[in-house]
Motif scaffolding. Sequence first.
Motif, PDB file in Angstrom:
ATOM      1  N   GLY A   1       0.916  20.615   3.266  1.00  0.00           N
ATOM      2  CA  GLY A   1       1.577  19.344   3.504  1.00  0.00           C
ATOM      3  C   GLY A   1       1.222  18.297   2.451  1.00  0.00           C
ATOM      4  O   GLY A   1       0.043  18.142   2.094  1.00  0.00           O
ATOM      5  N   TYR A   2       2.229  17.582   1.946  1.00  0.00           N
ATOM      6  CA  TYR A   2       2.020  16.498   0.983  1.00  0.00           C
ATOM      7  C   TYR A   2       3.132  15.486   1.172  1.00  0.00           C
ATOM      8  O   TYR A   2       4.311  15.798   1.017  1.00  0.00           O
ATOM      9  N   ASP A   3       2.744  14.256   1.525  1.00  0.00           N
ATOM     10  CA  ASP A   3       3.744  13.217   1.785  1.00  0.00           C
ATOM     11  C   ASP A   3       3.203  11.877   1.297  1.00  0.00           C
ATOM     12  O   ASP A   3       2.016  11.569   1.489  1.00  0.00           O
ATOM     13  N   VAL A   4       4.054  11.097   0.638  1.00  0.00           N
ATOM     14  CA  VAL A   4       3.677   9.774   0.114  1.00  0.00           C
ATOM     15  C   VAL A   4       4.679   8.752   0.636  1.00  0.00           C
ATOM     16  O   VAL A   4       5.891   8.913   0.470  1.00  0.00           O
ATOM     17  N   LYS A   5       4.165   7.702   1.270  1.00  0.00           N
ATOM     18  CA  LYS A   5       5.009   6.633   1.806  1.00  0.00           C
ATOM     19  C   LYS A   5       4.492   5.277   1.327  1.00  0.00           C
ATOM     20  O   LYS A   5       3.297   5.113   1.070  1.00  0.00           O
ATOM     21  N   THR A   6       5.418   4.306   1.254  1.00  0.00           N
ATOM     22  CA  THR A   6       5.079   2.938   0.835  1.00  0.00           C
ATOM     23  C   THR A   6       5.094   2.011   2.040  1.00  0.00           C
ATOM     24  O   THR A   6       5.960   2.118   2.909  1.00  0.00           O
TER      25      THR A   6
ATOM     26  N   ALA B   1       0.836  -1.200   0.000  1.00  0.00           N
ATOM     27  CA  ALA B   1       0.000   0.000   0.000  1.00  0.00           C
ATOM     28  C   ALA B   1       0.868   1.247   0.000  1.00  0.00           C
ATOM     29  O   ALA B   1       2.064   1.202   0.304  1.00  0.00           O
ATOM     30  N   ILE B   2       0.257   2.359  -0.370  1.00  0.00           N
ATOM     31  CA  ILE B   2       0.886   3.669  -0.196  1.00  0.00           C
ATOM     32  C   ILE B   2      -0.029   4.519   0.676  1.00  0.00           C
ATOM     33  O   ILE B   2      -1.256   4.338   0.678  1.00  0.00           O
ATOM     34  N   THR B   3       0.573   5.410   1.431  1.00  0.00           N
ATOM     35  CA  THR B   3      -0.176   6.327   2.292  1.00  0.00           C
ATOM     36  C   THR B   3       0.132   7.757   1.867  1.00  0.00           C
ATOM     37  O   THR B   3       1.297   8.162   1.817  1.00  0.00           O
ATOM     38  N   VAL B   4      -0.916   8.510   1.547  1.00  0.00           N
ATOM     39  CA  VAL B   4      -0.781   9.912   1.146  1.00  0.00           C
ATOM     40  C   VAL B   4      -1.309  10.773   2.292  1.00  0.00           C
ATOM     41  O   VAL B   4      -2.436  10.569   2.763  1.00  0.00           O
ATOM     42  N   THR B   5      -0.507  11.730   2.735  1.00  0.00           N
ATOM     43  CA  THR B   5      -0.895  12.617   3.833  1.00  0.00           C
ATOM     44  C   THR B   5      -0.983  14.055   3.329  1.00  0.00           C
ATOM     45  O   THR B   5      -0.034  14.578   2.740  1.00  0.00           O
ATOM     46  N   LEU B   6      -2.146  14.669   3.554  1.00  0.00           N
ATOM     47  CA  LEU B   6      -2.377  16.067   3.201  1.00  0.00           C
ATOM     48  C   LEU B   6      -2.565  16.871   4.484  1.00  0.00           C
ATOM     49  O   LEU B   6      -3.282  16.441   5.382  1.00  0.00           O
ATOM     50  N   ASP B   7      -1.942  18.031   4.556  1.00  0.00           N
ATOM     51  CA  ASP B   7      -2.024  18.815   5.794  1.00  0.00           C
ATOM     52  C   ASP B   7      -2.096  20.309   5.480  1.00  0.00           C
ATOM     53  O   ASP B   7      -1.633  20.769   4.428  1.00  0.00           O
TER      54      ASP B   7
ATOM     55  N   ILE C   1      -4.815   9.190   3.338  1.00  0.00           N
ATOM     56  CA  ILE C   1      -5.495   8.305   2.404  1.00  0.00           C
ATOM     57  C   ILE C   1      -4.548   7.146   2.121  1.00  0.00           C
ATOM     58  O   ILE C   1      -3.419   7.367   1.653  1.00  0.00           O
ATOM     59  N   LYS C   2      -4.990   5.940   2.411  1.00  0.00           N
ATOM     60  CA  LYS C   2      -4.147   4.763   2.223  1.00  0.00           C
ATOM     61  C   LYS C   2      -4.827   3.838   1.215  1.00  0.00           C
ATOM     62  O   LYS C   2      -6.029   3.574   1.316  1.00  0.00           O
ATOM     63  N   ALA C   3      -4.057   3.331   0.248  1.00  0.00           N
ATOM     64  CA  ALA C   3      -4.607   2.461  -0.792  1.00  0.00           C
ATOM     65  C   ALA C   3      -3.728   1.237  -0.965  1.00  0.00           C
ATOM     66  O   ALA C   3      -2.493   1.347  -1.016  1.00  0.00           O
ATOM     67  N   ILE C   4      -4.375   0.067  -1.051  1.00  0.00           N
ATOM     68  CA  ILE C   4      -3.666  -1.182  -1.329  1.00  0.00           C
ATOM     69  C   ILE C   4      -3.681  -1.419  -2.835  1.00  0.00           C
ATOM     70  O   ILE C   4      -4.728  -1.335  -3.479  1.00  0.00           O
ATOM     71  N   GLY C   5      -2.509  -1.714  -3.379  1.00  0.00           N
ATOM     72  CA  GLY C   5      -2.361  -1.939  -4.813  1.00  0.00           C
ATOM     73  C   GLY C   5      -0.896  -1.895  -5.188  1.00  0.00           C
ATOM     74  O   GLY C   5      -0.015  -1.911  -4.318  1.00  0.00           O
ATOM     75  N   ASP C   6      -0.622  -1.815  -6.471  1.00  0.00           N
ATOM     76  CA  ASP C   6       0.749  -1.730  -6.958  1.00  0.00           C
ATOM     77  C   ASP C   6       1.289  -0.329  -6.632  1.00  0.00           C
ATOM     78  O   ASP C   6       0.818   0.662  -7.201  1.00  0.00           O
ATOM     79  N   PRO C   7       2.273  -0.224  -5.742  1.00  0.00           N
ATOM     80  CA  PRO C   7       2.771   1.101  -5.349  1.00  0.00           C
ATOM     81  C   PRO C   7       3.278   1.931  -6.521  1.00  0.00           C
ATOM     82  O   PRO C   7       3.107   3.154  -6.542  1.00  0.00           O
ATOM     83  N   VAL C   8       3.900   1.295  -7.506  1.00  0.00           N
ATOM     84  CA  VAL C   8       4.444   2.027  -8.653  1.00  0.00           C
ATOM     85  C   VAL C   8       3.320   2.673  -9.443  1.00  0.00           C
ATOM     86  O   VAL C   8       3.379   3.859  -9.803  1.00  0.00           O
ATOM     87  N   LYS C   9       2.257   1.898  -9.722  1.00  0.00           N
ATOM     88  CA  LYS C   9       1.126   2.438 -10.479  1.00  0.00           C
ATOM     89  C   LYS C   9       0.379   3.508  -9.686  1.00  0.00           C
ATOM     90  O   LYS C   9      -0.062   4.513 -10.253  1.00  0.00           O
ATOM     91  N   LEU C  10       0.259   3.313  -8.393  1.00  0.00           N
ATOM     92  CA  LEU C  10      -0.456   4.287  -7.565  1.00  0.00           C
ATOM     93  C   LEU C  10       0.280   5.623  -7.531  1.00  0.00           C
ATOM     94  O   LEU C  10      -0.334   6.695  -7.669  1.00  0.00           O
ATOM     95  N   LYS C  11       1.593   5.579  -7.375  1.00  0.00           N
ATOM     96  CA  LYS C  11       2.378   6.819  -7.343  1.00  0.00           C
ATOM     97  C   LYS C  11       2.364   7.513  -8.704  1.00  0.00           C
ATOM     98  O   LYS C  11       2.285   8.749  -8.787  1.00  0.00           O
ATOM     99  N   ALA C  12       2.452   6.714  -9.775  1.00  0.00           N
ATOM    100  CA  ALA C  12       2.430   7.300 -11.120  1.00  0.00           C
ATOM    101  C   ALA C  12       1.100   8.007 -11.387  1.00  0.00           C
ATOM    102  O   ALA C  12       1.061   9.079 -12.008  1.00  0.00           O
ATOM    103  N   ALA C  13       0.004   7.435 -10.890  1.00  0.00           N
ATOM    104  CA  ALA C  13      -1.309   8.053 -11.077  1.00  0.00           C
ATOM    105  C   ALA C  13      -1.386   9.392 -10.352  1.00  0.00           C
ATOM    106  O   ALA C  13      -1.981  10.357 -10.867  1.00  0.00           O
ATOM    107  N   LEU C  14      -0.794   9.475  -9.179  1.00  0.00           N
ATOM    108  CA  LEU C  14      -0.773  10.738  -8.449  1.00  0.00           C
ATOM    109  C   LEU C  14       0.037  11.798  -9.205  1.00  0.00           C
ATOM    110  O   LEU C  14      -0.341  12.973  -9.257  1.00  0.00           O
TER     111      LEU C  14
END
Length: 277
Positions: A250-255, A139-145, A218-231
């Motif tokens: 604030g904008y942060d993306v973690k795997t 999964a990847i986790t996106v944090t907005l602040d 916002i946390k999503a389970i899936g292919d991290p590469v595809k998820l980050k590319a979509a963002l």
Amino acid sequence: MADSPSTPATEAPNDAPNEAPGVEQNEGVRMPSRRRVKPWQVAVPIVTLVAGLMFAVSSRAAHGTDLRSGNTQLSDVVAGADRRVKEKQQSVASLRRQVEQAQSAAAKKDGPAAQASKINAQASKEEDPAGLAPLTGQAITVTLDDSKKSVDQLPEDGTPDWLVVHQQDVQAVVNALWRAGARGMMLMDQRVVSTSAVRCVGNTLILQGRVYSPPFTIKAIGDPVKLKAALDDDEAVKIYKQYVDLVGLGYDVKTEQNASFPAFTGSLSLKYARAQR
């Protein structure tokens, strides 16, 4: 004999009261005068009575408590309502588990129940894509602040709206992750599905009856590469990143390699929207 002088008639004093016709005046007794009643003499008792009734009604409604407590704040009311909703959601999830256990036990003893169990087994195959089953995976986790800057630090044409995360910002991330093939999603501590509505009031987020303050995750389970590319490719997310650079949003993306999502336990029915056929 000379005529005796006549006795002069006694004149009544000028200040003697006039006698009312037919009424005998008693000497030394003053007749009571009729006084004119003034308006305030009538109004005072009425106002006093109404005030007493209002105090009695207020006391009965308050049950002896303070109706306008200086210590009660709107944030406390919202927090209390949020806590009650969370408890109800946990109760619903617990009752669903009990129903499933009872159905499984009945299926071993009853023919019709066994048939119903088979139907439930077929339906359970669709629970995973619908978000009704627990889910694990990468999964990847996106944090907005919100920004930590003050209004006086904004550019000349800036407004306070630039400093906070808005509904369209959260929705942009959610939509981009779904388009990238996310198998499941969590917003804050809740599992979301296709019918979940993301709404913001001020700088707070309302999701399925719960209220959240930033930062929003916002946390999503899936292919991290595809998820980050979509963002990276989403136009709305690109606009948000411009304000990240401009005013410090604030904008942060973690795997995460092994994330676990609970099953969605809310209602799947549409309350306002209707499906087009």
